[in-house]
Scaffold this motif. Structure first.
Motif, short mmCIF file in Angstrom:
data_model
loop_
_atom_site.label_atom_id
_atom_site.label_comp_id
_atom_site.label_asym_id
_atom_site.label_seq_id
_atom_site.Cartn_x
_atom_site.Cartn_y
_atom_site.Cartn_z
N ILE A 189 36.25 28.77 129.49
CA ILE A 189 35.16 28.04 130.15
C ILE A 189 35.26 28.13 131.67
O ILE A 189 34.30 27.77 132.36
CB ILE A 189 35.09 26.55 129.71
CG1 ILE A 189 36.36 25.80 130.12
CG2 ILE A 189 34.82 26.44 128.21
CD1 ILE A 189 36.20 24.27 130.03
N ALA A 248 34.94 27.69 124.35
CA ALA A 248 34.54 28.76 125.28
C ALA A 248 33.46 29.64 124.69
O ALA A 248 33.45 29.91 123.48
CB ALA A 248 35.76 29.61 125.64
N ALA A 275 30.46 23.64 127.84
CA ALA A 275 31.49 23.03 128.68
C ALA A 275 30.84 22.17 129.76
O ALA A 275 29.78 22.50 130.28
CB ALA A 275 32.33 24.12 129.34
N THR A 319 25.90 23.51 129.60
CA THR A 319 26.56 23.72 130.89
C THR A 319 25.51 24.03 131.97
O THR A 319 25.53 23.44 133.06
CB THR A 319 27.53 24.92 130.78
OG1 THR A 319 28.37 24.70 129.65
CG2 THR A 319 28.38 25.07 132.03
#
Ligand SMILES: NC(=O)c1ccc[n+]([C@@H]2O[C@H](COP(=O)([O-])OP(=O)(O)OC[C@H]3O[C@@H](n4cnc5c(N)ncnc54)[C@H](O)[C@@H]3O)[C@@H](O)[C@H]2O)c1
Ligand SMILES: CC(C)[C@H](C(=O)O)[C@@H](O)C(=O)O
Ligand SMILES: [Mg+2]
Length: 349
Positions: free
Chosen positions: A11, A282, A287, A336
């Motif tokens: 991430i 990931a 994230a 994200t």
């Protein structure tokens, strides 16, 4: 304003994109971002987790923005090549002995940690973690005992100069905050801690305006959950600081929220989230980039004395969280990039 951008693994790559977008949205004069490989990514491309060109860039830049390293597929590498050695190498090479890890409550997240809301909302603390000593850098290895058993060892050692310089950082930080410093050690068992306590007491004489207390680390871990609002500044060694800061992050709501600054004697610093490469999430775009974005704010404050823009970022993050734009780690569904979009929009308001 020359910044080495080392996104790293997992991430690290995803959250760095958002931090860079936020920095670019600020229209900083002379902003120059140079990217380089670090960690597993660097090992795969260059055969070393901290290639010389990456170290050179980190040394010549004014500051380092660091994502995360960690690659489970490479965990079997020998110690010098383990991807985590890149971050330890950077800290040591750049002589970044003081790691500041602030943890403060965010409006709107009081119910997330499992602590009572009135307890969670009182969190406003700073962990000052020593970063270039302790078991991390003592003699270490594996050997055979006389009985033929395999034995691993990591020597814990601090000399008085290492303790005094981190104590000065912590006392000065306390002077700029609520004037309270709690030194955390294990002086009932460890000789390292007996010396730590004695040296912190000696340094205290230069800071009569700071109220100093001492606490054993096991009690500190418990008090962080029982009543984190009692802490202003905590100063502690490398290993204890590593563990206590992850714990403090969860009192705030998530490890995806805590930033850090690794500092030395000058203005050069390395700025990184306290979390790792999170291999379990990931590549999924889920994230939380807030810790990375807040690390960029710490960079502006500590390396470039740009308090205005540091606060612009911090206020934007608080606003976005209060507006309920929450990542999966906080029980929300914002991706994200959606979180990055919201922070970019908020800094431009
Ligand atoms: N600074 C660093 O580069 C750093 C720090 C810690 C761990 N590591 C490395 O990272 C790898 C993974 O370690 P780990 O799993 O013990 O710790 P980790 O911090 O990577 O992850 C712990 C847990 O928290 C979650 N998490 C972490 N950051 C998050 C974020 N921003 N948003 C949402 N969830 C997040 C992860 O999904 C995972 O469930 C290991 O190789 C470790 O050595 C690197
Ligand atoms: C990856 C690891 C070496 C590192 C540390 O222990 O310092 C990490 O856990 C951190 O908190 O920055
Ligand atoms: Mg850690």
């Amino acid at each position: 304003m020359h910044i080495a951008v080392l996104a790293g693994d997992g991430i690290g790559q995803e959250i760095m994109v958002e931090a860079v977008r936020v920095l670019e949205a600020l229209d900083l004069p002379g902003l120059r971002l140079d990217h380089a490989d670090v960690g597993g990514v660097a090992y795969r491309k260059h055969g070393h987790p901290l290639p010389p060109e990456t170290l050179d860039l980190a040394k010549t830049a004014d500051a380092v923005l660091f994502g995360a390293v960690g690659d489970p597929e490479l965990d079997g590498l020998r110690r010098e090549l383990r991807v985590e050695s890149a971050i330890l190498g950077l800290r040591k090479e750049l002589q970044l002995f003081a790691n500041l890890r602030p943890a403060n409550a965010f409006a709107g997240l009081e119910n997330l940690s499992g602590l009572k809301p009135e307890i969670a909302s009182a969190i406003d603390l700073l962990i000052v973690r020593e970063l270039t000593g302790d078991v991390y850098f003592g003699e270490k290895g594996q050997r055979q005992t006389e009985d033929g058993l395999r034995q691993g060892y990591d020597v814990m050692a601090y000399d008085e100069s290492e303790i005094a310089r981190i104590a000065h950082v912590a006392f000065k930080a306390a002077q700029g905050r609520k004037g309270k410093l709690c030194s955390v050690d294990k002086a009932n068992v460890l000789q390292t801690s007996v010396l730590w306590r004695a040296v912190v007491e000696e340094v205290a004489a230069e800071y009569p305006d700071v109220e100093l207390s001492h606490m054993y680390v096991d009690n500190a871990a418990m008090q962080l959950v029982r009543n984190p609002g009692q802490f202003d500044v905590i100063v502690t060694g490398n290993l204890f600081g590593d563990i206590l800061s992850d714990q403090a992050s969860m009192c705030v709501g998530s490890i995806g929220l805590l930033a850090s600054a690794s500092l030395g004697e000058g203005t050069k610093g390395q700025y990184e989230p306290i979390h790792g490469s999170a291999p379990d999430i990931a590549g999924q775009g889920i994230a939380n980039p807030m810790a990375m974005i807040l690390s960029a704010a710490m960079m502006l404050r500590h390396s470039f004395a740009d308090e205005t823009n540091a606060q612009r970022i911090e206020k934007a993050v608080s606003t976005v969280l209060a507006d309920g734009v929450l990542g999966h780690d906080l029980g929300g569904s914002a991706s994200t990039s959606a979180i990055g979009d919201a922070v970019v929009a908020a800094v431009q308001k």
